[in-house]
Design a protein around this motif. Structure first.
Motif, PDB file in Angstrom:
ATOM      1  N   ALA A 189       0.833  -1.210   0.000  1.00  0.00           N
ATOM      2  CA  ALA A 189       0.000   0.000   0.000  1.00  0.00           C
ATOM      3  C   ALA A 189       0.866   1.258   0.000  1.00  0.00           C
ATOM      4  N   LEU A 190       1.970   1.212   0.756  1.00  0.00           N
ATOM      5  CA  LEU A 190       2.886   2.359   0.783  1.00  0.00           C
ATOM      6  C   LEU A 190       3.500   2.585  -0.597  1.00  0.00           C
ATOM      7  N   ALA A 191       3.890   1.496  -1.262  1.00  0.00           N
ATOM      8  CA  ALA A 191       4.454   1.617  -2.609  1.00  0.00           C
ATOM      9  C   ALA A 191       3.422   2.186  -3.579  1.00  0.00           C
ATOM     10  N   LEU A 192       2.160   1.736  -3.423  1.00  0.00           N
ATOM     11  CA  LEU A 192       1.091   2.254  -4.281  1.00  0.00           C
ATOM     12  C   LEU A 192       0.905   3.756  -4.056  1.00  0.00           C
ATOM     13  N   LEU A 193       0.903   4.175  -2.786  1.00  0.00           N
ATOM     14  CA  LEU A 193       0.736   5.602  -2.473  1.00  0.00           C
ATOM     15  C   LEU A 193       1.874   6.427  -3.073  1.00  0.00           C
ATOM     16  N   LEU A 194       3.114   5.952  -2.922  1.00  0.00           N
ATOM     17  CA  LEU A 194       4.263   6.670  -3.481  1.00  0.00           C
ATOM     18  C   LEU A 194       4.175   6.729  -5.002  1.00  0.00           C
ATOM     19  N   SER A 195       3.697   5.647  -5.622  1.00  0.00           N
ATOM     20  CA  SER A 195       3.550   5.649  -7.079  1.00  0.00           C
ATOM     21  C   SER A 195       2.520   6.674  -7.526  1.00  0.00           C
ATOM     22  N   VAL A 196       1.395   6.728  -6.816  1.00  0.00           N
ATOM     23  CA  VAL A 196       0.341   7.685  -7.161  1.00  0.00           C
ATOM     24  C   VAL A 196       0.852   9.120  -7.015  1.00  0.00           C
ATOM     25  N   ILE A 197       1.552   9.378  -5.903  1.00  0.00           N
ATOM     26  CA  ILE A 197       2.110  10.725  -5.691  1.00  0.00           C
ATOM     27  C   ILE A 197       3.111  11.067  -6.791  1.00  0.00           C
ATOM     28  N   GLY A 198       3.949  10.068  -7.155  1.00  0.00           N
ATOM     29  CA  GLY A 198       4.943  10.318  -8.198  1.00  0.00           C
ATOM     30  C   GLY A 198       4.323  10.637  -9.537  1.00  0.00           C
ATOM     31  N   VAL A 199       3.325   9.858  -9.944  1.00  0.00           N
ATOM     32  CA  VAL A 199       2.658  10.103 -11.228  1.00  0.00           C
ATOM     33  C   VAL A 199       1.923  11.449 -11.198  1.00  0.00           C
TER      34      VAL A 199
END
Length: 280
Positions: A189-199
């Protein structure tokens, strides 16, 4: 309640007339002393032959009920009426006749394959040792405990009793996998959140940088919907490329997590597809 007694599972080497072990541990079999009613209490299916009965006395020829794993390894799937004997110290046990086959069952871990196991009648060996496990089946475990205590302490007042439900035993065996699953879910979930923020940050920066261009497009008559489609389309290309790269890395990396999984394949299409859709 149906009742059945059983001991912890010791193990040892066995030999049969038609089996030649291929390795040091290939002849290892686990032994469990049980009473009649044991398999019915645990819901273990009798595949062929017969169950242990009270008539299997100490004066009767030694018999055993074995599981499917032992039947396949030592008797090529045709065990009824066949015999084996076990190593005891420097000697050998008497020949034991197989009278039944039951379904394989898990013991210490749900991930482990069922070991070859022989179930021996308690009535043919009264040397029970210091600890006996009784499996008691009923509609309500909590209601059975007082009755079991009364019966056991009435027979032997000095007996020490501990109780554990079958569900608690299964939960204890799953404690480590569940902890690993929780941690994996958290970091996923943390990786998903960081990916969303990055995109989001990348697209936001790109839109800000092209603000003048977008303003000119709108001034020249471009519809707001068209502008939005342009921006979202560019973001979609990034996400699709990222998901495609991620799927490739997933298929390569799943072999490192196979040992942590139970009940699902490391390449399960529903799990991987669901993660990709969630990411997109």
């Amino acid at each position: 309640a149906a009742r059945a007694g059983a001991l912890a599972l010791p193990h040892g080497e066995v030999e049969t007339p038609d089996f030649t072990p291929s390795g040091e541990r290939d002849a290892i079999v686990y032994f469990n002393q049980v009473s009649d009613g044991y398999f019915g209490t645990l819901g273990t299916a009798l595949k062929e032959g017969r169950d242990v009965t009270p008539q299997d006395a100490a004066t009767s020829p030694p018999i055993a009920v074995i599981n499917e794993a032992m039947a396949k390894r030592f008797f090529h799937g045709d065990p009824i009426g066949r015999q084996y004997r076990a190593h005891h110290g420097r000697g050998m046990s008497p020949w034991v006749t197989v009278v039944g086959v039951v379904a394989d069952a898990k013991y210490e871990s749900l991930k482990d394959d069922a070991p070859p196991t022989a179930f021996l009648p308690l009535t043919q060996d009264q040397d029970l040792g210091a600890q006996v496990v009784f499996e008691v089946r009923g509609a309500s475990p909590t209601m059975l405990i007082p009755a079991v205590k009364k019966v056991m302490l009435g027979a032997s007042p000095s007996t020490a009793l501990t109780f554990k439900t079958f569900e608690a035993q299964v939960d204890a065996s799953l404690a480590r996998p569940r902890l690993l699953g929780t941690l994996s879910g958290f970091f996923g979930a943390l990786a998903l959140l960081l990916s969303v923020i990055g995109v989001y940050g990348t697209i936001s920066y790109n839109v800000t940088r092209r603000r003048s261009e977008i303003g000119i497009r709108i001034a020249l008559g471009a519809a707001a919907r068209r502008v939005r489609s342009m921006v979202v389309g560019e973001a979609g290309v990034l996400v699709v490329l990222g998901v495609a790269l991620g799927l490739g890395m997933t298929l390569v990396g799943t072999r490192f997590v196979t040992s942590f999984l139970y009940g699902v394949s490391s390449t399960d299409p529903i799990t991987i597809g669901g993660a990709a859709v969630l990411m997109m």
